[in-house]
Scaffold this active site. Structure first.
Site, PDB file in Angstrom:
ATOM      1  N   LEU A  38      51.617   6.142  14.828  1.00  0.00           N
ATOM      2  CA  LEU A  38      51.012   7.128  13.920  1.00  0.00           C
ATOM      3  C   LEU A  38      49.484   7.105  14.016  1.00  0.00           C
ATOM      4  O   LEU A  38      48.890   6.044  14.219  1.00  0.00           O
ATOM      5  CB  LEU A  38      51.457   6.776  12.495  1.00  0.00           C
TER       6      LEU A  38
ATOM      7  N   HIS B  96      41.166   2.484  -7.867  1.00  0.00           N
ATOM      8  CA  HIS B  96      40.969   2.707  -6.428  1.00  0.00           C
ATOM      9  C   HIS B  96      41.551   1.545  -5.617  1.00  0.00           C
ATOM     10  O   HIS B  96      42.132   1.740  -4.552  1.00  0.00           O
ATOM     11  CB  HIS B  96      39.478   2.876  -6.112  1.00  0.00           C
TER      12      HIS B  96
ATOM     13  N   ASP C 264      45.113  11.733  -5.531  1.00  0.00           N
ATOM     14  CA  ASP C 264      44.406  11.904  -6.807  1.00  0.00           C
ATOM     15  C   ASP C 264      45.078  11.088  -7.916  1.00  0.00           C
ATOM     16  O   ASP C 264      46.287  10.854  -7.882  1.00  0.00           O
ATOM     17  CB  ASP C 264      44.406  13.396  -7.177  1.00  0.00           C
TER      18      ASP C 264
HETATM   19  C1  FPP Z   1      40.910  10.396  -6.512  1.00  0.00           C
HETATM   20  O1  FPP Z   1      41.149   9.739  -7.722  1.00  0.00           O
HETATM   21  C2  FPP Z   1      40.711   9.432  -5.482  1.00  0.00           C
HETATM   22  C3  FPP Z   1      39.549   9.220  -4.814  1.00  0.00           C
HETATM   23  C4  FPP Z   1      38.320   9.996  -5.056  1.00  0.00           C
HETATM   24  C5  FPP Z   1      39.434   8.178  -3.809  1.00  0.00           C
HETATM   25  C6  FPP Z   1      40.650   7.852  -3.016  1.00  0.00           C
HETATM   26  C7  FPP Z   1      40.428   6.563  -2.368  1.00  0.00           C
HETATM   27  C8  FPP Z   1      41.331   5.587  -2.203  1.00  0.00           C
HETATM   28  C9  FPP Z   1      42.743   5.691  -2.560  1.00  0.00           C
HETATM   29  C10 FPP Z   1      40.912   4.274  -1.654  1.00  0.00           C
HETATM   30  C11 FPP Z   1      40.472   4.186  -0.251  1.00  0.00           C
HETATM   31  C12 FPP Z   1      41.138   4.950   0.780  1.00  0.00           C
HETATM   32  C13 FPP Z   1      41.460   4.495   2.010  1.00  0.00           C
HETATM   33  C14 FPP Z   1      41.892   5.466   3.047  1.00  0.00           C
HETATM   34  C15 FPP Z   1      41.421   3.094   2.385  1.00  0.00           C
HETATM   35  P1  FPP Z   1      40.190  10.008  -8.952  1.00  0.00           P
HETATM   36  O2  FPP Z   1      39.233   8.860  -9.037  1.00  0.00           O
HETATM   37  O3  FPP Z   1      39.555  11.347  -8.834  1.00  0.00           O
HETATM   38  O4  FPP Z   1      41.224   9.938 -10.105  1.00  0.00           O
HETATM   39  P2  FPP Z   1      41.160  10.737 -11.489  1.00  0.00           P
HETATM   40  O5  FPP Z   1      41.315  12.202 -11.167  1.00  0.00           O
HETATM   41  O6  FPP Z   1      42.337  10.190 -12.206  1.00  0.00           O
HETATM   42  O7  FPP Z   1      39.859  10.391 -12.111  1.00  0.00           O
END
Ligand code: FPP
Length: 249
Positions: free
Chosen positions: A130, A38, A21
């Protein structure tokens, strides 16, 4: 001194699950678009997978996209899908002997995304290091509801006797049936909740919350989380004395 040097290498958690997150807030704080957050988050996925793999962690389960994330603006959903696909095409897997597996409602994903995922899962199936598990279009309540439906169908057809249903039966009907329960659940980004993630499987997992945003989380952050985990006593409902006697025996 790095936390890595403080780790007991005999007690590395075999399964670490992560709620990644804080990508959006990381980007916002830098005046960048959420997609850039992201994108940086994918770099962290790469680095953490390598670090966990080098420590001998067997399973790393990453919450990449929840059932609820389908409600985000379409442009953000598209950007996330593109990033995930790009990540799957990189050479992380073969270079590090990493196997890819997916959990979640994969059928909801666009066909081209499903195809790339399936190709990567097949391509890495013989890797013995892994296992990186990506939770995509996943939520625990979706998974448990599906398991209950499947069990009800089996009862209806006579394949399953309701009297014989126990915890093992439920576990075997979950998407995660191929892996052990997480030993350690890490959430970055400062929120103190589990957000519909591996609710059944985390019954006895140790929880670790850090305010660091996911793009800032690095190998040292991972070692620190594992060090913290190693200071705890896992009791699984028993008394501390019972656990210590068992360990001595
Ligand atoms: C939460 O941050 C994160 C996500 C909803 C997406 C996580 C995805 C990635 C890290 C990229 C792709 C993953 C892989 C496995 C290749 P948020 O956008 O909710 O952040 P915020 O709470 O600060 O708004």
């Amino acid at each position: 001194m790095s936390y890595k040097e403080k780790l007991d290498l005999q007690r590395i958690p075999q399964h670490i699950a992560i709620i990644m997150d804080g990508n959006g807030r990381w980007a916002q704080a830098k005046g960048l678009s959420r997609s850039m957050g992201h994108q940086q988050g994918v770099e962290t996925v790469y680095n953490i997978t390598e670090a966990a793999s080098n420590l001998g962690v067997k399973y790393l389960t990453l919450y990449a996209f929840s059932t609820e994330n389908w409600n985000r603006p379409q442009s953000e959903v598209d950007a996330l899908m593109t990033l995930i696909l790009t990540h799957l095409k990189e050479n992380l897997y073969m270079k590090n002997n990493v196997r890819l597996r997916l959990i979640g409602d994969i059928e909801r994903l666009p066909d081209y995304v499903q195809k790339t995922i399936n190709d990567c899962v097949e391509h890495t199936a013989k890797n013995t290091g892994l296992t990186q598990v990506i939770a995509l279009s996943y939520s625990s309540r979706w998974e448990l509801t599906k398991a209950m439906k499947d069990m009800a169908e089996e009862v209806k057809s006579g394949a399953l006797n309701p009297e014989s249903i126990d915890e093992k039966t439920v576990t075997e009907h979950l998407n995660t049936r191929f892996m052990p329960d997480p030993d350690l659940l890490i959430r970055t980004g400062g929120e103190l909740r589990i957000s519909n993630y591996l609710l059944w499987q985390c019954a006895y997992s140790e929880l670790y919350f850090t305010p660091e945003y996911w793009p800032d989380f690095n190998a040292e952050s991972l070692y620190k989380a594992i060090y913290d985990y190693q200071q705890r006593e896992r009791r699984f409902g028993k008394t501390g004395e019972q656990v210590r006697t068992e360990q001595e025996g």
